[in-house]
Motif scaffolding. Structure first.
Motif, PDB file in Angstrom:
ATOM      1  N   LYS A  52       0.859  -1.296   0.080  1.00 54.44           N
ATOM      2  CA  LYS A  52      -0.385  -0.060   0.326  1.00 54.44           C
ATOM      3  C   LYS A  52       0.869   1.100  -0.292  1.00 54.44           C
ATOM      4  O   LYS A  52       1.848   1.340   0.294  1.00 54.44           O
ATOM      5  N   GLU A  53       0.509   2.311  -0.720  1.00 56.81           N
ATOM      6  CA  GLU A  53       0.869   3.256  -0.485  1.00 56.81           C
ATOM      7  C   GLU A  53       1.411   4.282   0.867  1.00 56.81           C
ATOM      8  O   GLU A  53       2.915   4.311   0.811  1.00 56.81           O
ATOM      9  N   SER A  54       0.511   3.957   1.885  1.00 56.79           N
ATOM     10  CA  SER A  54       1.307   4.081   3.115  1.00 56.79           C
ATOM     11  C   SER A  54       2.154   3.404   3.749  1.00 56.79           C
ATOM     12  O   SER A  54       3.279   3.976   4.574  1.00 56.79           O
ATOM     13  N   LYS A  57       5.944   4.099   2.056  1.00 59.51           N
ATOM     14  CA  LYS A  57       6.078   5.752   2.949  1.00 59.51           C
ATOM     15  C   LYS A  57       6.767   5.922   4.441  1.00 59.51           C
ATOM     16  O   LYS A  57       7.576   5.438   4.237  1.00 59.51           O
ATOM     17  N   PRO A 101       0.645   7.133  -7.690  1.00 59.53           N
ATOM     18  CA  PRO A 101       0.196   7.143  -6.663  1.00 59.53           C
ATOM     19  C   PRO A 101      -0.548   6.255  -6.266  1.00 59.53           C
ATOM     20  O   PRO A 101      -1.274   5.074  -5.544  1.00 59.53           O
ATOM     21  N   GLN A 418       9.084  13.993  -3.283  1.00 57.86           N
ATOM     22  CA  GLN A 418       8.475  12.894  -2.989  1.00 57.86           C
ATOM     23  C   GLN A 418      10.372  11.844  -3.233  1.00 57.86           C
ATOM     24  O   GLN A 418      10.898  12.320  -3.667  1.00 57.86           O
ATOM     25  N   PHE A 422      10.834   5.091  -1.217  1.00 60.25           N
ATOM     26  CA  PHE A 422       9.232   5.483  -2.001  1.00 60.25           C
ATOM     27  C   PHE A 422       9.143   5.059  -3.585  1.00 60.25           C
ATOM     28  O   PHE A 422       7.966   4.624  -3.845  1.00 60.25           O
ATOM     29  N   ARG A 426       7.348   1.120  -4.333  1.00 62.01           N
ATOM     30  CA  ARG A 426       6.204   1.317  -4.636  1.00 62.01           C
ATOM     31  C   ARG A 426       6.201   0.764  -6.534  1.00 62.01           C
ATOM     32  O   ARG A 426       5.233   0.511  -6.742  1.00 62.01           O
TER      33      ARG A 426
END
Length: 569
Positions: A52-54, A57, A101, A418, A422, A426
């Motif tokens: 997941k994106e979160s 990160k 994203p 960014q 990440f 991703r």
């Protein structure tokens, strides 16, 4: 929903077979579907690791923080030679859509092996230098002849640099004669207070792949290969004065490409991988996961381009010694040249302003010409024309290969601030890559990292260890992160470990075997020694350092700002 890539009338949807053109390189190959990315480990044999994106990160924040990284034994210039090689072999033209994203991951399907489009010839054929593999763009060459056009640097006032900084040098990429196209004429850059302001972009390069002007170091490496080609042309003209320009160009291109392939395998890759893997795969040519023969069109492995070959991001230094104006010393010490400054002194990313408050330039300012002794192993090269400058102790070293990146990579201006870690995590997730453990399980000659080995890497970093524990990353690790941890755990960050070494070695060997021009010939393996009747080198042209020395004996390139042939200092 899977992303759909659209480019100039070309359409491509993941998960279904269809014809697709390659933007900017139409007709580049006879293969009906053009060049593609593919997989070393086929889908269906593993469960893709989707982040997941979160979550990505969280991991990325741990990877990019101000820790002091140690030096590897690899000269710092190889970090950016690796970028030059990357631009020769890969260009993902689905990146804009697929890397958003907010986009859902690529749907894992059994037939996804060739469903991501590749915008660059996946072979070591220097098409980023020459353009089309079989056609010639006369605009790149002087008067339609066999030699590249070379750009000139812009002199700067004395307050901006010493040595020969006040002179124009034929040591820049050729630049567009016309103004930059609309939309490419302005760029946001940070002023001395860190505020973003819009200023005129530097003149864009007139080269086949503008990415080689993304930062100054890779631009100077691109220039090195242009000058090497021109000097090979000169040697051919002297040896064969009756040959026409078309023949001279074809022979020079073949010779340069073969020298380049030899350097990639035996100077560059040899430094990055385990010695036993180098001997087995590169020297003995034993392959287990990437089979492709002469005359075949290879795909570009996603496990290589999206994971293993991103080792270079860990090798980036925060500061560099550059020339007599920036970060000099004996031995050279990290000076005031921050990683980000190399982007300012390029046409694609910067403005060429010699200083804050100065107007933008149209070419590289002369005070920023490279002293290659800080990048490659030229410490023993000190001919009479460099006598006044004196020797340097040796090049700066690249950072160790480990799960940490330099702090400047935490916020990339070109990517809206960014974190590069990440973006890499991703991208691997969106490409549905296996975990490092799943990849290791599929290779009989690779021993998977143990939990204890991995935890030892984070013994002095409790916050990263806690993230690894909390999210099960010791059991299933993103492939790129796993390869970095493996390098740190088993090779102390000096080179890649088992899995990373084998992915790198097999990919580079296969891409060389499948090149239209290749050092692997039916009559035997070509080496630079086969051309020595023509080149007559004093140092074998088997390394980047050797090639730089060979060029420098004919024209200044090693340390032009302190070269006595340019004039009195």
């Amino acid at each position: 929903m899977a992303p759909t890539a659209k480019r100039s009338g070309c359409a491509h949807a993941h998960g279904r077979h269809q014809k697709a053109c390659i933007v900017g390189e139409g007709g580049i190959t006879d293969a009906p579907d053009g060049f593609r990315f593919g997989r070393l480990f086929k889908q269906g044999t593993f469960n893709p690791l989707i982040l997941k994106e979160s979550f990505a990160k969280i991991i990325a924040r741990e990877m990019v923080k101000p820790l002091r990284k140690g030096d590897s034994p690899i000269p710092a210039g190889f970090t950016y030679f690796g970028q030059f090689v990357d631009h020769d072999i890969t260009r993902d033209i689905t990146a804009v859509e697929a890397d958003d994203p907010a986009t859902d991951p690529i749907e894992p399907t059994p037939d996804d092996a060739f469903e991501t489009m590749q915008g660059r010839s996946p072979s070591l054929d220097l098409d980023s230098l020459y353009g089309h593999p079989t056609k010639r763009d006369d605009a790149l060459f002087r008067d339609g002849g066999p030699s590249f056009k070379i750009g000139r640097t812009e002199p700067v006032p004395p307050q901006f640099g010493g040595g020969h900084s006040g002179k124009a040098h034929p040591l820049d990429l050729p630049r567009r004669e016309a103004p930059n196209p609309p939309g490419m004429d302005k760029i946001l850059v940070a002023d001395e207070n860190g505020n973003l302001t819009e200023v005129e972009r530097g003149r864009l390069p007139a080269i086949p792949d503008e990415r080689n002007d993304e930062n100054l170091i890779v631009a100077q490496i691109h220039l090195m290969w242009m000058l090497f080609h021109n000097n090979i042309v000169g040697a051919l003209e002297s040896a064969h004065p009756d040959k026409d320009a078309k023949t001279l160009f074809a022979e020079a291109r073949a010779l340069v490409t073969r020298h380049y392939q030899h350097v990639v395998l035996h100077d560059f890759v040899r430094r990055l991988i385990m010695k036993e893997v180098y001997e087995e795969v590169i020297v003995e040519r034993k392959r287990t996961i990437f089979q492709c023969g002469p005359g075949e069109v290879p795909f570009m492995p996603l496990e290589f381009s999206v994971a293993a070959y991103r080792l270079g991001h860990s090798m980036v230094r925060q500061f560099y010694a550059w020339n007599l104006n920036f970060g000099t010393g004996n031995p050279p010490q990290p000076g005031p040249v921050g990683f980000r400054q190399f982007f300012e002194f390029s046409g694609l990313s910067g403005t060429f302003r010699p200083g804050f408050g100065q107007p933008p330039g149209n070419a590289l300012p002369s005070n920023w010409i490279a002293d290659h002794r800080h990048l490659f192993e030229l410490s023993g090269y000190n001919p009479a024309h460099l006598e006044k400058a004196g020797p340097v102790a040796g090049p700066l070293k690249a950072n160790k290969i480990d799960p940490y990146l330099a702090p400047d990579l935490a916020t990339l201006p070109a990517d809206e601030g960014q974190n590069l870690a990440f973006l890499n995590l991703r991208r691997g997730s969106l490409r549905a890559l296996p975990s490092g453990q799943d990849a290791a399980r599929q290779m009989a000659n690779v021993k998977m990292l143990s939990r204890a080995e991995m935890k030892k890497v984070f013994a002095e970093d409790p916050s990263f260890d806690a993230v690894m524990e909390r999210h099960g990353l010791y059991e299933r690790t993103p492939l790129w992160l796993y390869i970095l941890i493996e390098a740190a755990a088993r090779q102390d960050g000096d080179r890649l470990g088992d899995l990373g070494s084998r992915i790198l070695a097999e990919t580079f060997l296969t891409l060389t075997i499948c090149s239209r021009i290749s050092i692997f010939e039916p009559s035997g393996v070509w080496t630079p020694k086969d051309a020595e009747d023509l080149t007559r080198p004093t140092t074998p042209l088997t390394t980047i350092a050797g090639i730089l020395e060979w060029i420098d004996r004919a024209e200044p390139i090693v340390n032009p700002l302190e070269d006595l042939r340019v004039g009195p200092l």
